[in-house]
Design a protein around this motif. Structure first.
Motif, PDB file in Angstrom:
ATOM      1  N   TYR A 162      -2.219 -49.322  19.720  1.00  0.00           N
ATOM      2  CA  TYR A 162      -1.443 -50.387  19.143  1.00  0.00           C
ATOM      3  C   TYR A 162      -0.716 -51.638  19.948  1.00  0.00           C
ATOM      4  CZ  TYR A 162      -0.039 -47.101  14.943  1.00  0.00           C
ATOM      5  OH  TYR A 162      -0.208 -46.459  13.980  1.00  0.00           O
ATOM      6  N   PRO A 163      -0.906 -52.562  19.598  1.00  0.00           N
ATOM      7  CA  PRO A 163      -0.800 -53.638  20.426  1.00  0.00           C
ATOM      8  C   PRO A 163       0.649 -54.273  20.888  1.00  0.00           C
ATOM      9  CG  PRO A 163      -1.395 -54.680  18.804  1.00  0.00           C
ATOM     10  CD  PRO A 163      -1.635 -53.798  18.153  1.00  0.00           C
ATOM     11  N   ARG A 164       0.674 -54.673  21.669  1.00  0.00           N
ATOM     12  CA  ARG A 164       2.086 -55.158  22.182  1.00  0.00           C
ATOM     13  C   ARG A 164       2.472 -56.542  21.233  1.00  0.00           C
ATOM     14  NH1 ARG A 164       0.693 -54.934  27.453  1.00  0.00           N
ATOM     15  NH2 ARG A 164       1.328 -53.454  28.580  1.00  0.00           N
ATOM     16  N   LEU A 165       3.664 -56.381  20.802  1.00  0.00           N
ATOM     17  CA  LEU A 165       3.696 -57.379  19.302  1.00  0.00           C
ATOM     18  C   LEU A 165       3.974 -59.247  20.027  1.00  0.00           C
ATOM     19  CD1 LEU A 165       5.965 -55.618  17.167  1.00  0.00           C
ATOM     20  CD2 LEU A 165       3.241 -55.963  16.989  1.00  0.00           C
ATOM     21  N   PHE A 166       4.436 -59.290  20.674  1.00  0.00           N
ATOM     22  CA  PHE A 166       5.112 -60.447  21.203  1.00  0.00           C
ATOM     23  C   PHE A 166       4.911 -60.864  22.402  1.00  0.00           C
ATOM     24  CE2 PHE A 166       7.883 -58.314  18.527  1.00  0.00           C
ATOM     25  CZ  PHE A 166       8.341 -59.339  17.254  1.00  0.00           C
ATOM     26  N   GLU A 167       4.739 -62.136  22.954  1.00  0.00           N
ATOM     27  CA  GLU A 167       4.941 -63.223  23.423  1.00  0.00           C
ATOM     28  C   GLU A 167       6.151 -63.247  24.356  1.00  0.00           C
ATOM     29  OE1 GLU A 167       2.048 -63.039  25.507  1.00  0.00           O
ATOM     30  OE2 GLU A 167       1.297 -61.997  23.476  1.00  0.00           O
ATOM     31  N   ARG A 181      12.219 -59.179  21.440  1.00  0.00           N
ATOM     32  CA  ARG A 181      10.946 -59.013  21.643  1.00  0.00           C
ATOM     33  C   ARG A 181      10.619 -58.488  23.034  1.00  0.00           C
ATOM     34  NH1 ARG A 181       9.041 -65.237  22.301  1.00  0.00           N
ATOM     35  NH2 ARG A 181      11.509 -65.870  22.022  1.00  0.00           N
ATOM     36  N   GLU A 182      11.440 -58.790  24.295  1.00  0.00           N
ATOM     37  CA  GLU A 182      10.879 -57.471  25.356  1.00  0.00           C
ATOM     38  C   GLU A 182      11.502 -56.046  24.917  1.00  0.00           C
ATOM     39  OE1 GLU A 182      13.922 -59.358  28.153  1.00  0.00           O
ATOM     40  OE2 GLU A 182      12.243 -60.869  28.432  1.00  0.00           O
ATOM     41  N   ARG A 183      12.673 -55.573  23.907  1.00  0.00           N
ATOM     42  CA  ARG A 183      12.616 -54.458  23.270  1.00  0.00           C
ATOM     43  C   ARG A 183      11.904 -53.851  23.127  1.00  0.00           C
ATOM     44  NH1 ARG A 183      13.632 -50.514  24.261  1.00  0.00           N
ATOM     45  NH2 ARG A 183      14.977 -48.929  23.405  1.00  0.00           N
ATOM     46  N   LEU A 184      11.186 -54.501  21.849  1.00  0.00           N
ATOM     47  CA  LEU A 184      10.310 -54.494  20.960  1.00  0.00           C
ATOM     48  C   LEU A 184       8.601 -54.201  21.327  1.00  0.00           C
ATOM     49  CD1 LEU A 184      11.601 -56.733  17.610  1.00  0.00           C
ATOM     50  CD2 LEU A 184      11.596 -54.293  17.863  1.00  0.00           C
ATOM     51  N   HIS A 216      -2.273 -62.950  23.018  1.00  0.00           N
ATOM     52  CA  HIS A 216      -2.085 -63.024  21.349  1.00  0.00           C
ATOM     53  C   HIS A 216      -1.113 -62.664  20.688  1.00  0.00           C
ATOM     54  CE1 HIS A 216      -5.972 -65.563  23.006  1.00  0.00           C
ATOM     55  NE2 HIS A 216      -6.353 -64.676  23.136  1.00  0.00           N
ATOM     56  N   GLY A 217       0.027 -62.405  21.464  1.00  0.00           N
ATOM     57  CA  GLY A 217       1.231 -61.867  20.218  1.00  0.00           C
ATOM     58  C   GLY A 217       1.463 -62.772  19.617  1.00  0.00           C
ATOM     59  N   VAL A 218       2.775 -62.071  18.473  1.00  0.00           N
ATOM     60  CA  VAL A 218       3.092 -64.210  17.814  1.00  0.00           C
ATOM     61  C   VAL A 218       4.130 -64.296  18.759  1.00  0.00           C
ATOM     62  CG1 VAL A 218       4.910 -63.452  16.962  1.00  0.00           C
ATOM     63  CG2 VAL A 218       3.667 -61.605  16.452  1.00  0.00           C
ATOM     64  N   CYS A 219       3.608 -65.577  18.568  1.00  0.00           N
ATOM     65  CA  CYS A 219       4.717 -66.477  19.867  1.00  0.00           C
ATOM     66  C   CYS A 219       3.556 -67.266  20.643  1.00  0.00           C
ATOM     67  CB  CYS A 219       5.761 -66.256  20.416  1.00  0.00           C
ATOM     68  SG  CYS A 219       7.574 -65.789  19.804  1.00  0.00           S
ATOM     69  N   TRP A 224      -3.424 -63.683  17.391  1.00  0.00           N
ATOM     70  CA  TRP A 224      -3.912 -62.456  17.103  1.00  0.00           C
ATOM     71  C   TRP A 224      -3.543 -61.435  16.049  1.00  0.00           C
ATOM     72  CZ3 TRP A 224      -7.783 -60.683  21.287  1.00  0.00           C
ATOM     73  CH2 TRP A 224      -8.236 -61.687  21.429  1.00  0.00           C
ATOM     74  N   LEU A 225      -1.391 -61.678  15.792  1.00  0.00           N
ATOM     75  CA  LEU A 225      -0.653 -61.229  15.373  1.00  0.00           C
ATOM     76  C   LEU A 225      -0.005 -61.767  14.101  1.00  0.00           C
ATOM     77  CD1 LEU A 225       0.270 -58.744  17.882  1.00  0.00           C
ATOM     78  CD2 LEU A 225      -0.298 -57.640  15.728  1.00  0.00           C
TER      79      LEU A 225
END
Length: 256
Positions: A162-167, A181-184, A216-219, A224-225
């Motif tokens: 799975y990708p990391r979700l956030f920038e 976001r860092e914790r997730l 390319h995460g959220v934010c 791409w997410l």
């Protein structure tokens, strides 16, 4: 024909069988929402949210396969794979792909809590999920990987992570705060590392997509997410670009 031109044909004569071999691939795509295509907004199966923009569909469409069975389903756990998806495998299956594990440790619920709760709430559920990753998930993955290899003993089994979700940085009104976001992302790394370790230990091909999605995460400017979306279940899942530009090249590279 000259000797030189005759020799020039020799490599072609030796490479032709490789093309024939690709046409004989029997491919089965297992897994959860990250394989089914939830988040791409285009579905052929409304229950499992399987769609033509998902990376298994894209790979099958661009490769000559003898057969292709797409049984990944949104919300699937390892138990669901064992009960409802393994039956798609056969002795003659050549290629299996799978994303699995996130739902077993309640990652979707963790994201919901972090989105709506405090930083402390996010830390608490994150720690609980990481304990599940360390203490419970290894046995579930081992059982699932063993069942796949027993059902399809000749197949190359590709386990995608799975990708990391956030920038980090600015993310607009109503977004999840940077500490959350860092914790997730830390939780995504804990999960990703565990999947990598156990897939490799089982002798399977592991594909880490975290670097592919980096930037390319959220934010991000070009995400791409999905972020928080309507319908809500598409939130924090790869969009069409995530499958086409993130997952598909990672799978293609692993099979090269």
């Amino acid at each position: 024909m000259s000797a030189v031109s005759g020799l020039a044909l020799i490599p072609l004569l030796f490479t032709a069988p490789a093309a024939a071999e690709t046409a004989d691939i029997n491919y089965v795509a297992l897994g959860d929402s990250y394989s089914s295509g939830l988040g791409t907004r285009d579905y052929d199966d409304s229950a499992c949210k399987r769609g033509p923009a998902a990376y298994p569909e894209l790979w099958a469409a661009s490769n000559a396969t003898a057969s292709y069975d797409f049984v990944a389903c949104a919300g699937a756990t390892t138990d669901d794979v064992l009960a409802n998806q393994i039956s798609a495998l056969e002795q003659g299956t050549d290629l299996v792909t799978i994303t699995i594990g996130g739902n077993d440790v309640g990652f979707a619920d963790v994201i919901t809590t972090c989105r709506t709760g405090s930083n402390a709430d996010c830390d608490e559920v994150g720690e609980e999920a990481e304990n599940e990753v360390r203490d419970v998930l290894p046995g579930l993955l081992e059982e699932t990987y063993t069942a796949i290899t027993e059902a399809a003993p000749s197949a190359q089994v590709v386990v995608l992570g799975y990708p990391r979700l956030f920038e980090m940085g600015s993310c607009g009104f109503g977004s999840i705060g940077e500490p959350k976001r860092e914790r997730l992302n830390q939780m995504a790394d804990t999960l990703g590392d565990a999947i990598a370790d156990h897939a490799t230990a089982a002798g399977l091909t592991h594909v880490d997509v975290r670097d592919n999605f980096d930037g390319h995460g959220v934010c991000a400017d070009d995400p791409w997410l999905n972020g928080t979306t309507v319908p809500l279940d598409e939130s924090y899942h790869p969009n069409g670009a995530g499958h086409a530009e993130g997952y598909l090249p990672a799978l293609t590279g692993a099979l090269a």
